[in-house]
Motif scaffolding. Sequence first.
Motif, PDB file in Angstrom:
ATOM      1  N   ALA A   1      36.602   9.859  25.774  1.00 22.91           N
ATOM      2  CA  ALA A   1      35.419  10.013  26.615  1.00 22.91           C
ATOM      3  C   ALA A   1      34.374   8.963  26.256  1.00 22.91           C
ATOM      4  CB  ALA A   1      34.837  11.415  26.449  1.00 22.91           C
ATOM      5  N   ALA A   2      34.251   8.691  24.943  1.00 20.21           N
ATOM      6  CA  ALA A   2      33.288   7.679  24.488  1.00 20.21           C
ATOM      7  C   ALA A   2      33.667   6.318  25.039  1.00 20.21           C
ATOM      8  CB  ALA A   2      33.232   7.639  22.972  1.00 20.21           C
ATOM      9  N   GLN A   3      34.959   6.015  25.021  1.00 17.37           N
ATOM     10  CA  GLN A   3      35.411   4.723  25.539  1.00 17.37           C
ATOM     11  C   GLN A   3      35.110   4.612  27.026  1.00 17.37           C
ATOM     12  OE1 GLN A   3      39.556   4.504  24.542  1.00 17.37           O
ATOM     13  NE2 GLN A   3      39.156   4.239  22.367  1.00 17.37           N
ATOM     14  N   GLY A   4      35.326   5.676  27.731  1.00 19.61           N
ATOM     15  CA  GLY A   4      35.090   5.654  29.178  1.00 19.61           C
ATOM     16  C   GLY A   4      33.611   5.619  29.508  1.00 19.61           C
ATOM     17  N   ALA A   5      32.808   6.393  28.776  1.00 23.79           N
ATOM     18  CA  ALA A   5      31.395   6.497  29.097  1.00 23.79           C
ATOM     19  C   ALA A   5      30.611   5.273  28.635  1.00 23.79           C
ATOM     20  CB  ALA A   5      30.803   7.751  28.467  1.00 23.79           C
ATOM     21  N   LYS A   6      30.855   4.826  27.440  1.00 24.77           N
ATOM     22  CA  LYS A   6      30.051   3.754  26.871  1.00 24.77           C
ATOM     23  C   LYS A   6      30.748   2.406  26.911  1.00 24.77           C
ATOM     24  CE  LYS A   6      26.434   6.046  25.646  1.00 24.77           C
ATOM     25  NZ  LYS A   6      25.142   5.815  26.200  1.00 24.77           N
ATOM     26  N   GLY A   7      32.020   2.400  27.100  1.00 27.63           N
ATOM     27  CA  GLY A   7      32.716   1.129  27.139  1.00 27.63           C
ATOM     28  C   GLY A   7      33.392   0.822  25.829  1.00 27.63           C
ATOM     29  N   GLN A   8      32.844  -0.131  25.089  1.00 30.80           N
ATOM     30  CA  GLN A   8      33.564  -0.694  23.958  1.00 30.80           C
ATOM     31  C   GLN A   8      32.986  -0.393  22.580  1.00 30.80           C
ATOM     32  OE1 GLN A   8      36.409  -2.202  24.708  1.00 30.80           O
ATOM     33  NE2 GLN A   8      36.000  -1.923  26.881  1.00 30.80           N
ATOM     34  N   VAL A   9      31.988   0.476  22.435  1.00 30.95           N
ATOM     35  CA  VAL A   9      31.367   0.663  21.126  1.00 30.95           C
ATOM     36  C   VAL A   9      31.222   2.122  20.722  1.00 30.95           C
ATOM     37  CG1 VAL A   9      30.064  -1.511  21.236  1.00 30.95           C
ATOM     38  CG2 VAL A   9      29.015   0.601  22.056  1.00 30.95           C
TER      39      VAL A   9
ATOM     40  N   GLY B   1      37.007  -0.255  14.854  1.00 29.09           N
ATOM     41  CA  GLY B   1      36.282   0.054  13.626  1.00 29.09           C
ATOM     42  C   GLY B   1      35.551  -1.127  13.007  1.00 29.09           C
ATOM     43  N   ARG B   2      35.592  -2.281  13.649  1.00 26.13           N
ATOM     44  CA  ARG B   2      34.896  -3.448  13.099  1.00 26.13           C
ATOM     45  C   ARG B   2      33.398  -3.332  13.402  1.00 26.13           C
ATOM     46  NH1 ARG B   2      35.578  -8.178  16.130  1.00 26.13           N
ATOM     47  NH2 ARG B   2      33.498  -8.985  15.866  1.00 26.13           N
ATOM     48  N   VAL B   3      32.558  -3.597  12.384  1.00 31.47           N
ATOM     49  CA  VAL B   3      31.108  -3.508  12.559  1.00 31.47           C
ATOM     50  C   VAL B   3      30.640  -4.714  13.369  1.00 31.47           C
ATOM     51  CG1 VAL B   3      28.871  -3.470  11.384  1.00 31.47           C
ATOM     52  CG2 VAL B   3      30.803  -2.221  10.412  1.00 31.47           C
ATOM     53  N   LEU B   4      29.998  -4.423  14.494  1.00 29.24           N
ATOM     54  CA  LEU B   4      29.467  -5.482  15.353  1.00 29.24           C
ATOM     55  C   LEU B   4      28.011  -5.795  15.024  1.00 29.24           C
ATOM     56  CD1 LEU B   4      30.873  -4.192  18.776  1.00 29.24           C
ATOM     57  CD2 LEU B   4      31.836  -5.974  17.300  1.00 29.24           C
ATOM     58  N   GLU B   5      27.265  -4.753  14.662  1.00 24.27           N
ATOM     59  CA  GLU B   5      25.837  -4.930  14.374  1.00 24.27           C
ATOM     60  C   GLU B   5      25.376  -3.812  13.455  1.00 24.27           C
ATOM     61  OE1 GLU B   5      21.559  -5.008  16.769  1.00 24.27           O
ATOM     62  OE2 GLU B   5      23.415  -5.071  17.909  1.00 24.27           O
ATOM     63  N   VAL B   6      24.459  -4.166  12.561  1.00 21.00           N
ATOM     64  CA  VAL B   6      23.849  -3.169  11.680  1.00 21.00           C
ATOM     65  C   VAL B   6      22.370  -3.087  12.051  1.00 21.00           C
ATOM     66  CG1 VAL B   6      23.272  -2.556   9.310  1.00 21.00           C
ATOM     67  CG2 VAL B   6      25.472  -3.638   9.816  1.00 21.00           C
TER      68      VAL B   6
ATOM     69  N   ILE C   1      26.815  -0.340  14.737  1.00 19.79           N
ATOM     70  CA  ILE C   1      27.524  -0.361  16.014  1.00 19.79           C
ATOM     71  C   ILE C   1      28.901  -0.960  15.730  1.00 19.79           C
ATOM     72  CG2 ILE C   1      27.529  -1.236  18.383  1.00 19.79           C
ATOM     73  CD1 ILE C   1      24.443  -1.501  18.102  1.00 19.79           C
ATOM     74  N   LEU C   2      29.939  -0.215  16.107  1.00 20.38           N
ATOM     75  CA  LEU C   2      31.310  -0.640  15.825  1.00 20.38           C
ATOM     76  C   LEU C   2      32.093  -0.809  17.123  1.00 20.38           C
ATOM     77  CD1 LEU C   2      30.363   1.644  13.570  1.00 20.38           C
ATOM     78  CD2 LEU C   2      32.633   1.193  12.716  1.00 20.38           C
ATOM     79  N   ASN C   3      33.117  -1.681  17.082  1.00 23.90           N
ATOM     80  CA  ASN C   3      34.015  -1.731  18.232  1.00 23.90           C
ATOM     81  C   ASN C   3      35.043  -0.616  18.042  1.00 23.90           C
ATOM     82  OD1 ASN C   3      35.980  -2.661  16.457  1.00 23.90           O
ATOM     83  ND2 ASN C   3      35.976  -4.752  17.269  1.00 23.90           N
TER      84      ASN C   3
END
Length: 195
Positions: free
Chosen positions: A14-22, A55-60, A50-52
């Motif tokens: 649901a998170a993938q569908g609602a928010k996209g990629q994070v 599980g890779r951290v995109l932003e702290v 914020i992770l993809n």
Amino acid sequence: MLPVLLLHSTQLDAAQGAKGQVLYRYTDRQGILVLNEMVPPEYVAGGYEILNLSGRVLEVVPPQLSPEEYEAQRQQEAQKEADRKLTKRYNSVADIESARKRKLAIVEQDMAIMRSNISSLGRQIAEEEASAARTQRGGREVAPELLQRIVDLRKEVSVLRERLSRRADEAFSINQEFDKAAARYAEIMAKPLSD
């Protein structure tokens, strides 16, 4: 290591569908690391990542600073900028002293001119008053124009004295400003290069 609370796979989908990629990772009140599709408002100030989806951290996003921490950081940044400008403007304490002398010379020259003008006006006032006194001793009435000239000359002297006082204050301020600049420059130059 903090325990991690994972979402069920249906929630993850649901998170993938609602928010996209994070996804968002934050610590809750119990100190548990939570992975979620959003950060609840009460946890935003504590910071989050914020992770993809792999599980890779995109932003702290760091924790929000307290007012005291923010003010200290602001002052530190302002001091760094002031130091940068100071070291860019001057190459040595001798340069600072040379600039002080040039600036003070201009003020001192202006003050000398004002003192000379005050002295000259003082002589004019004395001459006009002597003329008025002679006229009175001779039993005649002093011309209103002469009395007005004396009043105008005194006003001019008063204005010049006020300007002279302001310039003296300016000279004092210049000295203070350059004292601070020289002391700070010496302090900066004394610090190890790693600072």
